[in-house]
Design an enzyme around this catalytic site. Structure first.
Site, PDB file in Angstrom:
ATOM      1  N   ARG A 107      41.581  27.797  51.038  1.00  0.00           N
ATOM      2  CA  ARG A 107      40.731  27.433  52.178  1.00  0.00           C
ATOM      3  C   ARG A 107      40.401  25.943  52.189  1.00  0.00           C
ATOM      4  O   ARG A 107      40.170  25.352  53.224  1.00  0.00           O
ATOM      5  CB  ARG A 107      39.438  28.246  52.132  1.00  0.00           C
ATOM      6  CG  ARG A 107      39.661  29.669  52.634  1.00  0.00           C
ATOM      7  CD  ARG A 107      38.372  30.430  52.672  1.00  0.00           C
ATOM      8  NE  ARG A 107      37.707  30.385  51.365  1.00  0.00           N
ATOM      9  CZ  ARG A 107      36.536  30.931  51.091  1.00  0.00           C
ATOM     10  NH1 ARG A 107      35.883  31.574  52.029  1.00  0.00           N
ATOM     11  NH2 ARG A 107      36.022  30.869  49.885  1.00  0.00           N
ATOM     12  N   LYS A 109      53.610  42.459  30.219  1.00  0.00           N
ATOM     13  CA  LYS A 109      53.560  42.117  28.795  1.00  0.00           C
ATOM     14  C   LYS A 109      54.770  42.721  28.084  1.00  0.00           C
ATOM     15  O   LYS A 109      55.075  43.904  28.252  1.00  0.00           O
ATOM     16  CB  LYS A 109      52.269  42.662  28.156  1.00  0.00           C
ATOM     17  CG  LYS A 109      51.010  41.919  28.600  1.00  0.00           C
ATOM     18  CD  LYS A 109      49.789  42.489  27.892  1.00  0.00           C
ATOM     19  CE  LYS A 109      48.507  41.976  28.507  1.00  0.00           C
ATOM     20  NZ  LYS A 109      47.998  40.736  27.955  1.00  0.00           N
ATOM     21  N   ASP A 142      37.481  48.039  35.939  1.00  0.00           N
ATOM     22  CA  ASP A 142      38.149  46.764  35.652  1.00  0.00           C
ATOM     23  C   ASP A 142      39.332  46.927  34.699  1.00  0.00           C
ATOM     24  O   ASP A 142      40.323  46.213  34.804  1.00  0.00           O
ATOM     25  CB  ASP A 142      37.114  45.792  35.043  1.00  0.00           C
ATOM     26  CG  ASP A 142      37.706  44.416  34.747  1.00  0.00           C
ATOM     27  OD1 ASP A 142      38.378  43.869  35.639  1.00  0.00           O
ATOM     28  OD2 ASP A 142      37.492  43.893  33.630  1.00  0.00           O
ATOM     29  N   HIS A 170      44.972  48.932  33.676  1.00  0.00           N
ATOM     30  CA  HIS A 170      45.721  48.637  32.451  1.00  0.00           C
ATOM     31  C   HIS A 170      45.810  49.839  31.494  1.00  0.00           C
ATOM     32  O   HIS A 170      46.889  50.186  31.015  1.00  0.00           O
ATOM     33  CB  HIS A 170      45.092  47.459  31.705  1.00  0.00           C
ATOM     34  CG  HIS A 170      44.825  46.274  32.590  1.00  0.00           C
ATOM     35  ND1 HIS A 170      45.689  45.874  33.578  1.00  0.00           N
ATOM     36  CD2 HIS A 170      43.789  45.385  32.630  1.00  0.00           C
ATOM     37  CE1 HIS A 170      45.192  44.800  34.186  1.00  0.00           C
ATOM     38  NE2 HIS A 170      44.044  44.495  33.631  1.00  0.00           N
TER      39      HIS A 170
HETATM   40  C1  BG6 Z   1      41.822  41.643  33.657  1.00  0.00           C
HETATM   41  C2  BG6 Z   1      40.367  42.009  33.684  1.00  0.00           C
HETATM   42  O1  BG6 Z   1      42.548  42.462  34.535  1.00  0.00           O
HETATM   43  O2  BG6 Z   1      42.340  41.790  32.344  1.00  0.00           O
HETATM   44  C3  BG6 Z   1      39.591  41.163  32.698  1.00  0.00           C
HETATM   45  O3  BG6 Z   1      39.837  41.805  34.990  1.00  0.00           O
HETATM   46  C4  BG6 Z   1      40.210  41.220  31.317  1.00  0.00           C
HETATM   47  O4  BG6 Z   1      38.218  41.570  32.635  1.00  0.00           O
HETATM   48  C5  BG6 Z   1      41.728  40.954  31.383  1.00  0.00           C
HETATM   49  O5  BG6 Z   1      39.583  40.255  30.498  1.00  0.00           O
HETATM   50  C6  BG6 Z   1      42.372  41.213  30.043  1.00  0.00           C
HETATM   51  O6  BG6 Z   1      43.702  40.765  30.068  1.00  0.00           O
HETATM   52  P1  BG6 Z   1      44.450  40.299  28.737  1.00  0.00           P
HETATM   53  O7  BG6 Z   1      45.838  40.001  29.194  1.00  0.00           O
HETATM   54  O8  BG6 Z   1      43.709  39.094  28.246  1.00  0.00           O
HETATM   55  O9  BG6 Z   1      44.372  41.443  27.783  1.00  0.00           O
END
Ligand code: BG6
Length: 484
Positions: free
Chosen positions: A46, A179, A232, A237
């Site tokens: 923006r 990863k 989150d 994940h």
């Molecule tokens: C993100 C989350 O998706 O993944 C974060 O929003 C978290 O809160 C992060 O810290 C962790 O990713 P990594 O790759 O550091 O394990």
């Protein structure tokens, strides 16, 4: 798959993710000769800014995040020459028209759009692209999480994008899939003969998945509070890791085969209820404590007010299918844990009958797959303790494969390098399909609804611990314990 996109269009280019991950990844790809010839990067945000100001800003980010050993001013100059900055705000058609002028017919040669903005801007941005004539059959769109905050809102996001793009053009990012160690789970399970016959309820007692972080809120107040660890980290994940661990063997490594198998697992997760959340889930929130020898404040102090958001969650999940009947999956993730440590533990059952009688220290086998920060696979097996005693004494020894050592000469890639490369090439295998996201949310919603109905609030845990003591009870009640 088609020819790689000739243009990468990034929305949210002035943001943190772009600086820390996306531009350093593009730098690494360019440095390794992996970007297409005549590649163009259009960065948009923006803020009003010209090309030079943006390039200077990116140069600073590269110096900081690429790492001193890799930063090369010549490569950075080549990358900067590819970047143009175009201010665009969702809802301003005039700015999208200017963006289209800047792209000057390049969309025809393949355009990969990357949305690194708040999700509320996904649909309006896609709409702006459509009106400016930038969506063609060769346009692809990548979206960062969060895709909604529950099933209903994720459907809205997916509908908004789905109205303008076919599913084959939509790339939902879960950076854990980028990863190397997560992809290696497929290699471990399906590239070796010895695991698959044992990978089921006959031989496995339970599975643990831990994703521990030492960081706290990190100035992400506006995003994190009200979201919490379940949405989150677990919704995306942790459930992606679980689906790869638990899935049936796909017929081949292609986007449909792999994602079909993952979604079957996600749909087999047993929903929780107000009754079962009481025994099968734990919510925690960090209070003051010490992490790595440093005194840190509590979540509500960082936030400046009390909050009901969990920064830790532990769950006992069940996968209701043939393979996993009766095998609990214990999941936990949290901030301000004692260590940044992500790992999977496969706990095998005891041997059917011990020929060694009561003597001898016989333990069931354990497979530990450490995803980060170190990368290793350890198999704990029984061995005879050397000696002349008449009774055999067994001791646990470790078969230890350090992937870091085995591949010492290979640079560990940023997860986004893999994902950007796949986006440009149009390979969706490591991106999350709509039905996966929705199956993930269906299960997560059952937990959130259960918490609401049962009035489950986060219990405090001192920073630097693996969550509240109830998280230990969650697993120890079943006669197992967390692998710390
Ligand atoms: C993100 C989350 O998706 O993944 C974060 O929003 C978290 O809160 C992060 O810290 C962790 O990713 P990594 O790759 O550091 O394990």
């Amino acid at each position: 798959m088609t020819d790689p996109s000739a243009t990468f269009l990034l929305f949210g280019a002035t943001g943190d993710l772009a600086h820390r991950m996306i531009f350093p990844s593009l730098y690494n790809l360019l440095s390794d000769g992996l970007l297409p010839d005549d590649f163009m990067i259009v960065a948009s945000g923006r803020t009003e800014m010209d090309d030079e100001a943006f390039r200077a800003d990116i140069d600073k980010a590269l110096q900081k995040f690429v790492g001193a050993d890799r930063y090369d001013a010549e490569v950075a100059a080549r990358l900067k020459a590819m970047i143009g900055y175009q201010p665009v705000e969702a809802g301003k058609p005039e700015q999208f028209r200017k963006l289209a002028e800047r792209l000057d017919g390049r969309a025809e040669r393949g355009l990969s759009v990357y949305l690194s903005t708040p999700p509320s801007l996904f649909a309006p941005t896609a709409q702006g692209l459509a009106e400016a004539g930038l969506i063609t059959p060769t346009t692809r769109i990548a979206m960062e999480k969060p895709i909604g905050k529950d099933l209903a809102s994720s459907k809205e996001v997916n509908d908004g994008i789905g109205a303008l793009f076919d599913e084959s053009q939509i790339f939902r990012v879960d950076h854990y899939l980028g990863k190397e160690t997560v992809q290696n789970l497929l290699a471990l399970r399906f590239g070796n003969v010895m695991f698959e016959p044992l990978w089921n309820a006959t031989a496995i007692d339970h599975v643990q998945i831990t994703v521990g972080e030492t960081v706290g809120l990190e100035g992400r107040v506006s995003y994190y509070d009200g979201v919490g660890a379940l949405r989150d980290m677990v919704q995306n994940h942790v459930l992606q890791i679980l689906s790869i661990i638990a899935m049936e063997p796909p017929a081949r490594m292609d986007p449909t085969a792999v994602r079909d198998e993952k979604v079957k697992v996600l749909r087999s997760l047993r929903p929780m209820t107000a009754e079962t959340v009481k025994t099968n889930s734990v919510r925690g929130q960090y209070s003051p404590g010490a992490v790595g020898g440093e005194i840190v404040t509590g979540y509500s102090d960082e936030l400046g007010q009390p909050s009901d958001t969990e920064t830790f969650v532990a769950l006992k999940a069940h996968i209701d299918n043939w393979r996993w009947q009766g095998v609990p999956f214990y999941l936990r993730t949290g901030k301000r844990m004692p260590a940044r440590q992500s790992e999977i533990q496969i706990q095998f059952k005891p041997v059917r009958h011990s020929i060694f009688g009561r003597a001898g220290g016989l333990e069931p086998n354990t497979l530990i797959i450490r995803l980060q920060p170190e990368e290793y696979i350890r198999l704990l097996i029984m061995s005879k303790r050397p000696g002349l005693e008449r009774e055999v004494h067994l001791e646990e020894v470790t078969l230890d494969v350090s992937l870091t050592a085995a591949f010492a000469g290979q640079r560990r890639r940023i997860a986004y390098e893999r994902l950007i490369l796949d986006l440009l090439a149009g390979d969706q295998t490591l991106f999350v399909r709509r039905d996966e996201v929705e199956a993930q949310w269906t299960w997560i919603d059952s937990i959130i609804d259960g918490w609401k109905e049962a009035g489950v609030k986060p219990s405090p845990y001192a920073s630097g611990n693996w969550g509240p003591s109830s998280a230990i009870a969650l697993i120890e009640r079943d006669g197992a314990s967390w692998h710390d």
